[in-house]
Write a protein that holds these residues in place. Structure first.
Motif: not given
Length: 510
Positions: A337-342, A348-352
């Motif tokens: 998922t991290a690779i796909a989002v990028k 950014p991959i992670i949303f806060r």
């Protein structure tokens, strides 16, 4: 479970200096200088007396059992004999049960006189005697009498000595404020003074009064009662209790003031605290189970906090084990998922995002980014709707399947969230009709009496996704309250097992 809102990253504020919550009905409440000064004196760490007594019971039972094993091995008994081990384990449980029934684990007993230790001697001696009778009831006993006698004598000596030391430490900790139940008195005047004097007369009193709060003016409610200051109004009490750890609210209003009592409880029930009604002057009598006692002083139990002491430890242990296992098992999915989002869109991959956490404090949660970075709503005021152009291609899939929530497993390990609990909503969340959640649901912040969770009772029943109808938020709130009032580890496990099945219903997730 997927959420309808996202925002840009925020830093996590300090718990004691949180900014005002814009959608909180107490947003304009300012504590006075005396209340703020009191907060500085409540900044020290302390342990609940109930928790400490429980830990002592567990430790004492463990020590007594291990002494029995050591005595058995030192006498040359074979370690392959399971019967003596089982007998001593059962004997230990019986002994602890006898001591518990004799109230030797009550705080007043633990820090009391050594003259009462005969109860401990009788309880442990009876337990050892029952083990002896059990073993010698067999034709070929597997344990000689000497290890049993040694177990009883050494075990009793060690435990009595430990209790004498522990009693001294308890008195020291009580004097230094390291072991206490913090209480706030609601309602001043003569009733509050009578309660305070009554508490001071109780020899086993572990309650520390932190102050008095009352809406009445100084003429009807003096600014100082029995040496304790009036720190503010009821609205200020809610803010005060969110800035420090308070265990109990004691309401001193008479039962005859029904209208005022109901108004107070409506304001105070959203706090994760025990709420008690002073009953020392009540003319009405209730069933014994209605009361709790501080020494001989009766209090009427009105509201119990949902999770306290051992329940908190059990739930935290469950969270750590479940989150750790889930991270290991789901790490390949999170990596993909991290690779796909990028690759799908810049950002950014992670949303806060800021969310409401336990006791209405703000926490920062993690998600896989599912919106175009440039189109994110910094204050999360515009919820995500069907066919929303802000959602990326990968984002549409991970939101529908709730894969975007997986990074919140690290929030669980950090202590911000639980695995199971009411879903945390964005601080500025609004419905599709631009209504704040507090405008839709009266007492909305009552769902924050426990830590929020990644999944919950409302979510497995289909109440997730967009709030385009006020009824959806009302139903979610009702299910959250049911969970809070009926919490158990079994219920958490059931919700966790049902979550994958509930994800098959994706009508409202987008």
């Amino acid at each position: 479970m997927s959420d309808p809102n996202e925002s840009l990253p925020f830093s996590k504020p300090a718990a004691r200096h949180l900014p005002k919550r814009p959608d909180d009905p107490n947003e304009n409440v300012q504590l006075n200088a005396q209340a703020l000064q009191t907060l500085t004196h409540l900044d020290n760490e302390f342990i609940s007396p109930r928790m400490l007594c429980g830990l002592w019971r567990l430790g004492e039972g463990t020590v007594f059992f291990l002494i029995g094993i050591v005595c058995w091995l030192l006498e040359g008994q074979t370690p392959k004999a399971i019967l003596p081990i089982a007998a001593m384990l059962v004997g230990t449980l019986i002994g602890i049960g006898i001591l518990n029934a004799a109230h030797t684990y009550d705080l007043s007993f633990l820090r009391g006189s050594q003259l009462k230790l005969w109860r401990v001697a009788v309880g442990l001696g009876l337990a050892a005697g029952l083990v002896a009778l059990f073993l010698y009831g067999f034709d070929r006993p597997t344990l000689s009498g000497l290890p049993l006698l040694s177990w009883a004598i050494i075990g009793l000596a060690v435990i009595c000595l430990a209790r004498l030391i522990f009693a001294s430490r308890l008195r020291h900790w009580a004097r230094n404020g390291l072991m206490e139940r913090r209480a706030v008195i609601v309602g001043g005047g003569k009733n509050a003074e009578t309660l305070i004097r009554g508490l001071e007369m109780q020899p086993g009193n572990d309650i520390r009064i932190c102050g008095i709060f009352d809406d009445r003016d100084n003429r009807r409610s003096p600014p100082l009662v029995a040496g304790y200051p009036k720190l503010g109004t009821i609205a200020e009490l809610v803010e005060f209790a969110r800035r420090t750890r308070i265990d109990m609210l004691i309401v001193t209003l008479p039962l005859s003031a029904e209208t005022r009592l109901l108004s107070l409880l409506k304001q105070l029930w959203v706090l994760p605290l025990d709420i008690r009604l002073a009953a020392h002057s009540a003319e009405l009598k209730f069933r014994p189970r209605t009361y709790s006692y501080v020494g001989s002083l009766p209090l009427i139990d009105v509201i119990d906090r949902p999770l306290a002491d051992w329940d908190t430890i059990a739930k935290r242990a469950f969270d750590i084990m479940a989150a750790s296992l889930a991270i290991v098992l789901l790490s390949p999915i999170m990596l993909i998922t991290a690779i796909a989002v990028k690759l799908d869109s810049p950002g950014p991959i992670i949303f806060r995002q800021k969310r409401h956490g336990f006791n209405n404090q703000e926490v920062e949660i993690f998600k896989f980014r599912s919106l175009h970075h440039a189109m994110s709503d910094p204050e999360a005021r515009q919820i995500v709707t069907r066919n929303d152009k802000r959602v990326t291609r990968v984002g549409a899939f991970i939101r529908k399947t709730s894969i975007d929530e997986l990074p919140q497993l690290f929030n669980v390990l950090r202590g911000d969230l639980s695995i199971v609990g009411p879903r945390p909503h964005a601080v500025h969340a609004r419905s599709s009709r631009d209504e704040t959640f507090t405008e839709i649901v009266d007492g909305y912040f009552g769902r924050h009496k426990v830590k929020p969770g990644i999944t919950g009772w409302a979510q497995i029943h289909g109440w997730r996704g967009e709030i385009d109808d006020p009824t959806k938020l009302v139903k979610r709130f009702e299910y959250d309250l049911f969970y809070i009032e009926n919490w158990s580890l079994a219920l958490d496990l059931y919700i966790l097992l049902m979550t994958p099945i509930s994800l098959l219903r994706t009508d409202s997730a987008y």
